[in-house]
Design a protein around this motif. Structure first.
Motif, PDB file in Angstrom:
ATOM      1  N   LEU A 201      34.574  -5.679  34.929  1.00  0.00           N
ATOM      2  CA  LEU A 201      35.659  -4.726  35.161  1.00  0.00           C
ATOM      3  C   LEU A 201      35.900  -4.530  36.648  1.00  0.00           C
ATOM      4  O   LEU A 201      37.049  -4.513  37.102  1.00  0.00           O
ATOM      5  CB  LEU A 201      35.348  -3.390  34.494  1.00  0.00           C
ATOM      6  N   GLY A 202      34.827  -4.385  37.419  1.00  0.00           N
ATOM      7  CA  GLY A 202      34.998  -4.220  38.866  1.00  0.00           C
ATOM      8  C   GLY A 202      35.755  -5.383  39.480  1.00  0.00           C
ATOM      9  O   GLY A 202      36.658  -5.187  40.313  1.00  0.00           O
ATOM     10  N   GLN A 203      35.428  -6.590  39.061  1.00  0.00           N
ATOM     11  CA  GLN A 203      36.124  -7.764  39.588  1.00  0.00           C
ATOM     12  C   GLN A 203      37.585  -7.777  39.153  1.00  0.00           C
ATOM     13  O   GLN A 203      38.479  -8.118  39.936  1.00  0.00           O
ATOM     14  CB  GLN A 203      35.418  -9.032  39.126  1.00  0.00           C
ATOM     15  N   ALA A 204      37.844  -7.397  37.895  1.00  0.00           N
ATOM     16  CA  ALA A 204      39.217  -7.390  37.387  1.00  0.00           C
ATOM     17  C   ALA A 204      40.076  -6.333  38.062  1.00  0.00           C
ATOM     18  O   ALA A 204      41.306  -6.450  38.089  1.00  0.00           O
ATOM     19  CB  ALA A 204      39.210  -7.174  35.876  1.00  0.00           C
ATOM     20  N   LEU A 205      39.450  -5.299  38.624  1.00  0.00           N
ATOM     21  CA  LEU A 205      40.192  -4.209  39.259  1.00  0.00           C
ATOM     22  C   LEU A 205      40.511  -4.471  40.731  1.00  0.00           C
ATOM     23  O   LEU A 205      41.225  -3.674  41.350  1.00  0.00           O
ATOM     24  CB  LEU A 205      39.408  -2.894  39.139  1.00  0.00           C
ATOM     25  N   ARG A 206      39.991  -5.580  41.276  1.00  0.00           N
ATOM     26  CA  ARG A 206      40.342  -5.909  42.664  1.00  0.00           C
ATOM     27  C   ARG A 206      41.854  -6.089  42.775  1.00  0.00           C
ATOM     28  O   ARG A 206      42.471  -6.794  41.983  1.00  0.00           O
ATOM     29  CB  ARG A 206      39.636  -7.180  43.111  1.00  0.00           C
ATOM     30  N   GLY A 207      42.446  -5.423  43.736  1.00  0.00           N
ATOM     31  CA  GLY A 207      43.888  -5.498  43.920  1.00  0.00           C
ATOM     32  C   GLY A 207      44.669  -4.604  42.982  1.00  0.00           C
ATOM     33  O   GLY A 207      45.901  -4.548  43.067  1.00  0.00           O
ATOM     34  N   VAL A 208      43.982  -3.886  42.089  1.00  0.00           N
ATOM     35  CA  VAL A 208      44.631  -2.972  41.141  1.00  0.00           C
ATOM     36  C   VAL A 208      44.226  -1.532  41.421  1.00  0.00           C
ATOM     37  O   VAL A 208      45.072  -0.649  41.582  1.00  0.00           O
ATOM     38  CB  VAL A 208      44.267  -3.342  39.687  1.00  0.00           C
ATOM     39  N   ALA A 209      42.912  -1.271  41.463  1.00  0.00           N
ATOM     40  CA  ALA A 209      42.409   0.081  41.727  1.00  0.00           C
ATOM     41  C   ALA A 209      42.570   0.426  43.197  1.00  0.00           C
ATOM     42  O   ALA A 209      42.445  -0.440  44.074  1.00  0.00           O
ATOM     43  CB  ALA A 209      40.945   0.183  41.315  1.00  0.00           C
ATOM     44  N   SER A 210      42.827   1.697  43.463  1.00  0.00           N
ATOM     45  CA  SER A 210      42.943   2.153  44.851  1.00  0.00           C
ATOM     46  C   SER A 210      41.611   2.658  45.389  1.00  0.00           C
ATOM     47  O   SER A 210      41.378   2.665  46.603  1.00  0.00           O
ATOM     48  CB  SER A 210      44.008   3.249  44.961  1.00  0.00           C
ATOM     49  N   ALA A 211      40.707   3.103  44.512  1.00  0.00           N
ATOM     50  CA  ALA A 211      39.374   3.564  44.909  1.00  0.00           C
ATOM     51  C   ALA A 211      38.462   3.465  43.691  1.00  0.00           C
ATOM     52  O   ALA A 211      38.937   3.500  42.554  1.00  0.00           O
ATOM     53  CB  ALA A 211      39.416   5.002  45.427  1.00  0.00           C
ATOM     54  N   ALA A 212      37.167   3.352  43.943  1.00  0.00           N
ATOM     55  CA  ALA A 212      36.230   3.237  42.821  1.00  0.00           C
ATOM     56  C   ALA A 212      34.818   3.587  43.267  1.00  0.00           C
ATOM     57  O   ALA A 212      34.481   3.487  44.460  1.00  0.00           O
ATOM     58  CB  ALA A 212      36.241   1.818  42.237  1.00  0.00           C
ATOM     59  N   LEU A 213      34.003   4.007  42.302  1.00  0.00           N
ATOM     60  CA  LEU A 213      32.553   4.151  42.485  1.00  0.00           C
ATOM     61  C   LEU A 213      31.907   4.133  41.117  1.00  0.00           C
ATOM     62  O   LEU A 213      32.580   4.185  40.095  1.00  0.00           O
ATOM     63  CB  LEU A 213      32.183   5.414  43.266  1.00  0.00           C
ATOM     64  N   ASP A 214      30.568   4.032  41.099  1.00  0.00           N
ATOM     65  CA  ASP A 214      29.888   4.088  39.811  1.00  0.00           C
ATOM     66  C   ASP A 214      29.358   5.502  39.598  1.00  0.00           C
ATOM     67  O   ASP A 214      29.098   6.247  40.542  1.00  0.00           O
ATOM     68  CB  ASP A 214      28.791   3.031  39.696  1.00  0.00           C
ATOM     69  N   ILE A 215      29.249   5.875  38.318  1.00  0.00           N
ATOM     70  CA  ILE A 215      28.837   7.235  37.952  1.00  0.00           C
ATOM     71  C   ILE A 215      27.335   7.228  37.705  1.00  0.00           C
ATOM     72  O   ILE A 215      26.876   6.796  36.645  1.00  0.00           O
ATOM     73  CB  ILE A 215      29.592   7.724  36.705  1.00  0.00           C
ATOM     74  N   SER A 216      26.597   7.672  38.692  1.00  0.00           N
ATOM     75  CA  SER A 216      25.141   7.703  38.575  1.00  0.00           C
ATOM     76  C   SER A 216      24.611   9.132  38.497  1.00  0.00           C
ATOM     77  O   SER A 216      23.655   9.406  37.769  1.00  0.00           O
ATOM     78  CB  SER A 216      24.496   6.979  39.753  1.00  0.00           C
ATOM     79  N   ASP A 217      25.224  10.057  39.220  1.00  0.00           N
ATOM     80  CA  ASP A 217      24.734  11.438  39.275  1.00  0.00           C
ATOM     81  C   ASP A 217      25.582  12.408  38.466  1.00  0.00           C
ATOM     82  O   ASP A 217      25.294  13.594  38.434  1.00  0.00           O
ATOM     83  CB  ASP A 217      24.671  11.912  40.734  1.00  0.00           C
ATOM     84  N   GLY A 218      26.639  11.945  37.813  1.00  0.00           N
ATOM     85  CA  GLY A 218      27.527  12.806  37.051  1.00  0.00           C
ATOM     86  C   GLY A 218      28.956  12.629  37.504  1.00  0.00           C
ATOM     87  O   GLY A 218      29.229  12.472  38.699  1.00  0.00           O
ATOM     88  N   LEU A 219      29.903  12.658  36.559  1.00  0.00           N
ATOM     89  CA  LEU A 219      31.302  12.381  36.868  1.00  0.00           C
ATOM     90  C   LEU A 219      31.853  13.263  37.980  1.00  0.00           C
ATOM     91  O   LEU A 219      32.449  12.763  38.940  1.00  0.00           O
ATOM     92  CB  LEU A 219      32.147  12.554  35.600  1.00  0.00           C
ATOM     93  N   LEU A 220      31.691  14.577  37.868  1.00  0.00           N
ATOM     94  CA  LEU A 220      32.311  15.465  38.850  1.00  0.00           C
ATOM     95  C   LEU A 220      31.693  15.280  40.234  1.00  0.00           C
ATOM     96  O   LEU A 220      32.409  15.208  41.236  1.00  0.00           O
ATOM     97  CB  LEU A 220      32.175  16.926  38.410  1.00  0.00           C
ATOM     98  N   GLY A 221      30.372  15.217  40.296  1.00  0.00           N
ATOM     99  CA  GLY A 221      29.725  15.047  41.589  1.00  0.00           C
ATOM    100  C   GLY A 221      30.107  13.741  42.248  1.00  0.00           C
ATOM    101  O   GLY A 221      30.384  13.691  43.448  1.00  0.00           O
TER     102      GLY A 221
END
Length: 332
Positions: A201-221
């Motif tokens: 998914l990360g590779q497929a989102l190159r050039g599509v997503a404007s920002a990204a990160l992985d959820i390790s500590d909780g969505l809101l944080g």
């Protein structure tokens, strides 16, 4: 005798393999990596400590999987292709059955993503696992295609991949805070101990997503990291999060085993999900769905980026939701 195995025998038996992608792997003072032309190196490190990140009785094969998965998840959030990793391992003693299972789980995931072990260190001490992973990101016309946290803009949609909350549900059950039937506990525990890094998914989102990160500590944080880096705010529809995420993640929700308050807490602040949270322009909605189909990973649109600073949570009626949904912090 098991105790007679020395450090270098241990490395040779369980962690040494011929180099394939690396120029030079395990055996010298340094590994040598040669990134492909027109790429940048993406590098990330994570540490897992017994009693802090995992239970002492965890299946060692699952622990080997998770130790690498949490690092691969960082590469996924950057849109990188895995290349290689190093392993620093502190062990209280030499336990060959444990090492066999741990290395099997670790290297099976490595093989699945073409990410080879090229070096590291071992020592005696409390069980501690530290992995540094290396990946490649394309550079096109002089511009890196890496997904960053700083690209979100007002009006962008906010998405999450997969499901959220399973890992927290398993943790609460294992701590004795909630009673779950054996089948539901096994399902949730699988997500806690064997997370799926969303590399495709990360590779497929190159050039599509404007920002990204992985959820390790909780969505809101974790989402707040995007907002801080991007100088923006956000509004989330928590009813979508619960209906389209928690209900998929937890059959226990439908059975009334988890209160709405706990569902919100698990989904918004649970942690250990290792899904991707990302933003994309409204004009990219079809492209986002195409990327999700290409990666075989469902995504859910849960909110929008705002120009106004702060993070606003809305309920099913569109009313502001209050409450403390604190994400995990090692030093809080």
């Amino acid at each position: 005798m098991l105790a007679a195995m020395g450090e270098f025998d241990l490395i040779a038996r369980y962690f040494t393999r011929p180099a394939t992608r690396a120029v030079l792997g395990v055996g010298d003072d340094c590994a040598l990596l040669q990134p492909a032309p027109g790429t940048q190196l993406a590098i990330s490190s994570d540490m897992l400590v017994e009693g802090r990140h995992f239970f002492a009785d965890v299946d060692p094969a699952a622990l080997g999987h998770k130790a690498l998965a949490v690092n691969l998840s960082d590469l996924a959030a950057c849109g990188a292709t895995p290349l290689a990793f190093t392993l620093a391992l502190a062990l209280p003693r030499v336990d060959e059955p444990w090492l066999e299972a741990f290395s099997r789980g670790l290297l099976a995931l490595a093989d699945a993503h073409g990410c080879e072990l090229v070096g590291g260190d071992t020592t005696q001490g409390p069980l501690n696992i530290c992995i540094t992973v290396f990946g490649e990101v394309p550079v096109v016309n002089g511009k890196s295609q890496a997904l960053l946290r700083s690209g979100a803009r007002a009006g962008d949609d906010i998405y999450v991949s997969g499901t959220l909350g399973d890992a927290r549900l398993a943790l609460e059950a294992l701590r004795g805070g909630i009673a779950l039937p054996a089948d539901l506990l096994a399902q949730a525990r699988g997500r806690l101990e064997r997370p799926t890094p969303r590399i495709a998914l990360g590779q497929a989102l190159r050039g599509v997503a404007s920002a990204a990160l992985d959820i390790s500590d909780g969505l809101l944080g974790d989402l707040r990291h995007i907002l801080k880096a991007s100088g923006a705010g956000a509004t989330l529809d928590t009813s979508i999060a619960i209906e389209l995420i928690a209900s998929r993640a937890h059959p226990a929700c439908a059975k009334g085993l988890i209160s709405l308050k706990n569902q919100l807490d698990y989904v918004l602040a649970g942690g250990d999900d290792y899904e991707l949270a990302f933003t994309a322009p409204v004009s990219a909605r079809e492209a986002v769905l195409a990327a999700a189909r290409q990666a075989g990973t469902p995504v859910t649109r849960i909110g929008r980026i705002d120009a106004e600073p702060g993070l606003r949570l809305l309920d099913a009626r569109g009313q502001r939701l209050t409450g403390d949904f604190s994400s995990f912090d090692h030093f809080a």
